[in-house]
Write an enzyme that holds these catalytic residues in place. Structure first.
Site, PDB file in Angstrom:
ATOM      1  CB  CYS A  87      55.443 102.924  51.963  1.00 12.51           C
ATOM      2  SG  CYS A  87      54.829 104.589  52.306  1.00 12.51           S
ATOM      3  CB  CYS A  95      58.287 109.793  53.001  1.00  5.35           C
ATOM      4  SG  CYS A  95      58.560 109.598  54.774  1.00  5.35           S
ATOM      5  CB  CYS A  98      61.443 104.161  54.939  1.00  2.45           C
ATOM      6  SG  CYS A  98      60.216 103.810  56.221  1.00  2.45           S
ATOM      7  CB  CYS A 174      53.108 106.504  58.405  1.00  2.00           C
ATOM      8  SG  CYS A 174      54.825 106.104  58.841  1.00  2.00           S
ATOM      9  CD  GLN A 248      65.200 101.721  72.485  1.00  2.00           C
ATOM     10  OE1 GLN A 248      64.939 101.702  71.281  1.00  2.00           O
ATOM     11  NE2 GLN A 248      66.403 102.011  72.951  1.00  2.00           N
ATOM     12  CE1 TYR A 277      75.616 110.343  78.191  1.00  2.00           C
ATOM     13  CE2 TYR A 277      76.653 108.217  78.619  1.00  2.00           C
ATOM     14  CZ  TYR A 277      76.752 109.549  78.278  1.00  2.00           C
ATOM     15  OH  TYR A 277      77.986 110.100  78.007  1.00  2.00           O
ATOM     16  CD  GLU A 301      68.975 111.189  81.250  1.00  2.00           C
ATOM     17  OE1 GLU A 301      68.923 112.205  80.527  1.00  2.00           O
ATOM     18  OE2 GLU A 301      69.377 110.071  80.851  1.00  2.00           O
ATOM     19  CG  ASP A 347      70.630 103.373  75.976  1.00  2.00           C
ATOM     20  OD1 ASP A 347      71.067 103.650  74.833  1.00  2.00           O
ATOM     21  OD2 ASP A 347      69.450 103.023  76.174  1.00  2.00           O
ATOM     22  CB  CYS A 374      70.841 104.415  68.696  1.00  2.00           C
ATOM     23  SG  CYS A 374      71.290 106.058  69.265  1.00  2.00           S
TER      24      CYS A 374
END
Length: 420
Positions: A87, A95, A98, A174, A248, A277, A301, A347, A374
């Site tokens: 990129c 940017c 990434c 992108c 996701q 969650y 949740e 999660d 995550c």
């Protein structure tokens, strides 16, 4: 207030921003950078790889700070895993989306595995052996992001923010966005009086959804509902979620994580399961079927809109109940009532579940806990907390659901330490 800030900065020493240092780069660190040292001061350097020698431009920091930040602007000795970034917007001062476009995919995954191992060693005191696996559905690490929030500059041009900055870099593409996101026309449109535009490329509706932010007068700003098709083995189902809610963004992630949670949890008819969650019910709807007819699933949740959508997704299952509440509060109530569980899935957001949730969950006595995370640092902290309440890590997986970035998804399995 401004006078106090000025005094604090003076006490810290003069700014180092703009200095150029030649650095020998050390190991990768959590956050998308590597660690180097200059005259004893720690330097977090982006756009480099372990073992390289680079010229780095200091971007943040002052004399006396515990660390400074820098960008590698010239590579004097390259590592074997270095590649040309695909990129044109990936590089120093550009940017911030990434972190690792300058690394081959194999190198990126090795770096992420090293971060997971380091976090578990440092935070939890555990030596883990983990390999980061590919998630199917992208194109060699590109074209995977099905939802992108583009920032808008004062001229009304959509773009992406520079690293650790509010500045908007106008772009004409992108490479990690899906073709559907780009075909929406977001980058070819002027956006007056708009701060950002969220673009959602879901399975349903067929056309991408564009949500200007702040929301136009008369709009709720939610973008409505989108539908996602997920699979686990021979099973498949569709669930709805708010366009701007959590889901996701990698096209293969939801199905991959669902199938792994199903396999690792081992839910069977008659089991009582808590899904914490739970979002809009990605795991809940499948678990409800697996434990039927005599089992039960409770989805917890904090987002009431997500709970409403979860109810839609599981309305065909009479053995699923939803609670719209903060997870820590709901667990405290359940434990106070003497409620137990056979199995648990959680999660949590990037901040993790926390010590209180892990303690309350352990009090419910599940024979197995599957934790989808995550952030490896938060996961390691929560695994350590679980260990203080009789639960041990028995397996750990890592998945590359965010290629070209430093983010990595982990799935951990915890079981009672004294199980026989």
């Amino acid at each position: 207030m401004s006078g106090r800030r000025t005094r604090e900065r003076a006490e810290r020493g003069p700014s180092l921003v703009g200095e150029r240092w030649t650095l020998d780069v050390g190991p990768v660190a959590h956050g998308g950078h590597c660690v180097a040292r200059h005259e004893g001061q720690v330097v977090f350097v982006r756009h480099t790889l372990p073992g390289e020698r680079v010229v780095a431009l200091v971007t943040e920091g002052r004399v006396g700070d515990s660390f400074v930040r820098a960008d590698a602007v010239e590579v004097l000795k390259a590592a074997a895993g270095r590649v040309e970034a695909p990129c044109p917007y990936a590089g120093p001062g550009l940017c911030g989306g990434c972190d690792f476009q300058h690394a081959s995919l194999d190198t990126q995954r090795a770096l992420k595995a090293a971060v997971v191992r380091e976090q578990f060693a440092r935070v939890a005191g555990l030596d883990v052996d983990v390999v980061v696996r590919a998630v199917p559905g992208d194109e060699e690490g590109l074209r995977w992001r099905t939802r992108v929030e583009f920032a808008v500059d004062p001229a009304g041009r959509a773009g992406l923010r520079r690293h650790r900055s509010r500045d908007v870099l106008p772009v004409d593409t992108c490479l990690i966005a899906t073709e559907g996101v780009l075909d929406s026309g977001v980058l070819d449109t002027e956006w007056p009086d708009v701060e950002a535009v969220d673009v959602i490329d879901a399975a349903h509706p067929d056309e991408p959804v564009l949500v200007p932010l702040p929301a136009p007068e008369g709009s709720d700003g939610s973008g409505g509902l989108v539908g996602e098709l997920v699979r686990s083995g021979d099973w498949q189902g569709e669930y709805v979620v708010a366009a701007r809610g959590f889901w996701q963004v990698h096209p293969g992630a939801a199905s991959t994580f669902l199938s792994r949670v199903e396999a690792l949890l081992g839910a069977a008819p008659g089991d009582k399961v808590v899904d914490l969650y739970a979002g809009s019910g990605l795991f809940t709807m499948r678990l409800g079927e697996l434990v039927a007819p005599d089992g039960f699933v409770l989805g917890v949740e904090g987002d009431r809109g997500a709970v409403e959508n979860g109810g839609r997704n599981t309305e065909h299952l009479d053995n699923v109940e939803w609670r719209a509440n903060r997870v820590d509060r709901e667990l405290r109530s359940l434990v106070g009532q003497g409620v137990t569980a056979d199995l648990a899935v959680l999660d949590p957001p990037r901040t993790g579940a926390g010590k209180d949730v892990m303690a309350q969950l352990a009090s419910m006595g599940p024979r197995r806990v599957v934790y989808v995370a995550c952030d490896p640092s938060a996961l390691a902290r929560d695994v350590k907390a679980a260990g203080e309440h009789g639960y041990s890590l028995v397996s750990l997986e890592a998945w590359d659901a965010f290629p070209m970035t430093h983010h990595v998804e982990c799935i951990a399995v915890l079981e009672p330490t004294d199980r026989d």
